[in-house]
Design a protein around this motif. Structure first.
Motif, PDB file in Angstrom:
ATOM      1  N   TYR A   1      -3.270  -5.607  -5.215  1.00  0.00           N
ATOM      2  CA  TYR A   1      -2.900  -4.117  -4.451  1.00  0.00           C
ATOM      3  C   TYR A   1      -3.666  -4.508  -2.994  1.00  0.00           C
ATOM      4  O   TYR A   1      -3.242  -3.472  -2.040  1.00  0.00           O
TER       5      TYR A   1
ATOM      6  N   LYS B   1      -1.394   5.602  -2.245  1.00  0.00           N
ATOM      7  CA  LYS B   1      -0.124   5.040  -2.988  1.00  0.00           C
ATOM      8  C   LYS B   1       1.101   5.396  -2.495  1.00  0.00           C
ATOM      9  O   LYS B   1       2.021   4.717  -2.358  1.00  0.00           O
TER      10      LYS B   1
ATOM     11  N   TYR C   1       1.326   6.057  -9.359  1.00  0.00           N
ATOM     12  CA  TYR C   1       0.494   6.869  -8.916  1.00  0.00           C
ATOM     13  C   TYR C   1      -0.966   7.087  -9.253  1.00  0.00           C
ATOM     14  O   TYR C   1      -1.945   7.755  -8.632  1.00  0.00           O
TER      15      TYR C   1
END
Length: 186
Positions: free
Chosen positions: A13, A71, A90
């Motif tokens: 991420y 997000k 999310y």
């Protein structure tokens, strides 16, 4: 293969997160010296991408506002339709490899704008994950590894650009694949 399966992303991420911050710097919205969790943003990039520092990276997330805000901001890099993105995206650290490939494509097409980001990706685990058997071929990647002790689940992930004579993008997420680092390397 299963490119839209949402799996635990581990530290991958950090690629779209850092890309977003680099774009804010280029737009003049943020300075490389701006503090993020007590360190300058320029240092946060290095810590997040090369050393995969979770504390610094979490500070980068919450510097944007809430987890949900982070997000939503990452969505700019993905081509998936909103209807195809589950709520888990999310609510947790879940991505799919299609999203990471979109991010890599975005970065690859604009690589002249992100030399530092790519350099840090090349410095990260230079002899592991996708880079383990790459020989002299440069690999710019963001790896991720996580072991959930409660559930005994091993996650090994890598996303990156392989600068072979015909460069290619690769994103692989695993779950309980044995030695995840070796699986990714092969």
């Amino acid at each position: 293969f299963n490119d839209t399966a949402f799996l635990f992303a581990a530290s991958t991420y950090k690629l779209p997160l850092n890309l977003y911050y680099y774009e804010q710097e280029q737009a003049g919205t943020l300075s490389p010296s701006a503090p993020v969790g007590g360190v300058p943003l320029s240092r946060a990039h290095y810590q997040s991408l090369v050393w995969s520092d979770n504390e610094v990276s979490h500070n980068m997330i919450y510097n944007l506002g809430s987890f949900r805000t982070y997000k939503e901001k990452m969505r700019k890099y993905f081509t998936m339709d909103d209807a195809d993105i589950p709520y888990t995206y999310y609510s947790g650290n879940y991505y799919c490899t299609a999203m990471m490939l979109d991010t890599l494509q975005y970065l690859y097409e604009r690589q002249e704008n992100f030399p530092e980001l790519l350099d840090y990706m090349k410095q990260a685990q230079p002899e592991e994950y996708f880079a383990r058997y790459a020989g002299d071929t440069e690999v710019a990647h963001k790896y991720g590894f996580f072991y959930d002790e409660e559930e005994a689940v091993v996650t090994g992930n890598d996303v990156g650009i392989n600068y072979a004579p015909h460069p290619f993008l690769l994103a692989v997420y695993t779950k309980n694949a044995g030695d995840g680092v070796e699986v990714l390397a092969r």
